[in-house]
Design a protein around this motif. Sequence first.
Motif, short mmCIF file in Angstrom:
data_model
loop_
_atom_site.label_atom_id
_atom_site.label_comp_id
_atom_site.label_asym_id
_atom_site.label_seq_id
_atom_site.Cartn_x
_atom_site.Cartn_y
_atom_site.Cartn_z
N SER A 199 46.89 24.78 42.90
CA SER A 199 46.72 24.79 41.45
C SER A 199 46.38 26.17 40.90
CB SER A 199 45.62 23.80 41.05
OG SER A 199 44.32 24.30 41.34
N PHE A 200 46.09 27.13 41.78
CA PHE A 200 45.56 28.41 41.30
C PHE A 200 46.65 29.47 41.16
CE2 PHE A 200 41.70 26.31 42.49
CZ PHE A 200 40.80 26.76 41.54
N LEU A 201 46.52 30.20 40.06
CA LEU A 201 47.45 31.29 39.76
C LEU A 201 46.67 32.54 39.36
CD1 LEU A 201 50.01 29.42 37.45
CD2 LEU A 201 50.37 30.05 39.85
N SER A 202 47.25 33.69 39.72
CA SER A 202 46.76 34.98 39.24
C SER A 202 47.96 35.84 38.91
CB SER A 202 45.89 35.66 40.30
OG SER A 202 45.51 36.95 39.88
N SER A 246 50.41 35.04 37.20
CA SER A 246 51.55 34.11 37.33
C SER A 246 51.99 33.91 38.77
CB SER A 246 52.75 34.59 36.49
OG SER A 246 52.40 34.69 35.12
N GLN A 247 51.22 34.42 39.73
CA GLN A 247 51.54 34.25 41.14
C GLN A 247 50.59 33.25 41.78
OE1 GLN A 247 54.26 35.70 42.68
NE2 GLN A 247 54.71 36.33 40.57
N PRO A 248 51.11 32.32 42.61
CA PRO A 248 50.23 31.35 43.25
C PRO A 248 49.32 32.02 44.29
CG PRO A 248 52.47 31.14 44.09
CD PRO A 248 52.53 32.10 42.95
N ILE A 249 48.09 31.59 44.34
CA ILE A 249 47.13 32.01 45.35
C ILE A 249 46.44 30.77 45.89
CG2 ILE A 249 46.70 34.35 44.49
CD1 ILE A 249 44.35 33.32 42.92
N ARG A 250 45.83 30.89 47.06
CA ARG A 250 45.26 29.70 47.71
C ARG A 250 43.77 29.87 47.95
NH1 ARG A 250 47.12 30.37 54.10
NH2 ARG A 250 46.96 32.64 54.17
N PRO A 251 43.02 28.78 47.85
CA PRO A 251 41.60 28.85 48.16
C PRO A 251 41.38 29.11 49.66
CG PRO A 251 42.10 26.89 46.86
CD PRO A 251 43.40 27.45 47.33
N SER A 282 43.15 33.85 48.44
CA SER A 282 43.99 34.84 49.12
C SER A 282 45.44 34.62 48.73
CB SER A 282 43.84 34.73 50.65
OG SER A 282 44.57 33.61 51.14
N ARG A 283 46.30 35.52 49.16
CA ARG A 283 47.73 35.34 48.93
C ARG A 283 48.21 34.14 49.73
NH1 ARG A 283 48.95 39.62 46.03
NH2 ARG A 283 47.85 41.59 46.39
#
Length: 211
Positions: free
Chosen positions: A124-127, A129-134, A162-163
């Motif tokens: 669910s996370f974006l930075s 507009s790029q997805p990142i993971r917990p 992180s990426r």
Amino acid sequence: MIASVSINAQAAIDLRVKGTIVPASCVPFLQGGGVVDYGNIAAEDLNQTSYTVLEKKEIVFNINCRGQTKVGLKAQDGKGFSQVPGILASTIGADYTDNYNYGLGATAKGEHIGGYAINLKPDSFLSASQPIRPITSVDNGNSWLATATGAVGQADNVAAWSRMSGLLAPVSFITLTGVLEVQAVINKAGELTIDNDVPLDGLATFELSYL
């Protein structure tokens, strides 16, 4: 002779230059003022002899920074005194030890109402507009682990992002947005006195940790 020695003696004084370079400040934000409301829960819907698992609730979570910053998230349970040991591990998953168990307060007679888990919802996370993971650390950020649930723990636990591939390490960002999940579990109704309204009273404090 004595006068000559006094005149030639030297005195010294130190000049110290001090200051601190601080990371770009970041501000967290929870939708709706950070309130997760389960509304009215009918006492007759609670299981008398086992725990009652409530539905998951979602709330939008943002972090905004003034510049590119590596930041993590730490949590503290403001109602830890009311923890029901093992309530999450026995219902929503063995990985949810009491380090991930947040208390829901107590009845007027001091009976512990239940507990809840807090998850950073994966995918669910974006930075930018790029997805990142917990990701998670259990040693205050000295090392990092992948997490399938995004569960937010206490004590030495730090959550970060992180990426999606490559090095498992926190990334810097200016803005981050995603979804925080809460899942509550109510204690056995047979252990609660419900002769009046019993409010759920969970309180978790999030603190940003600059990495």
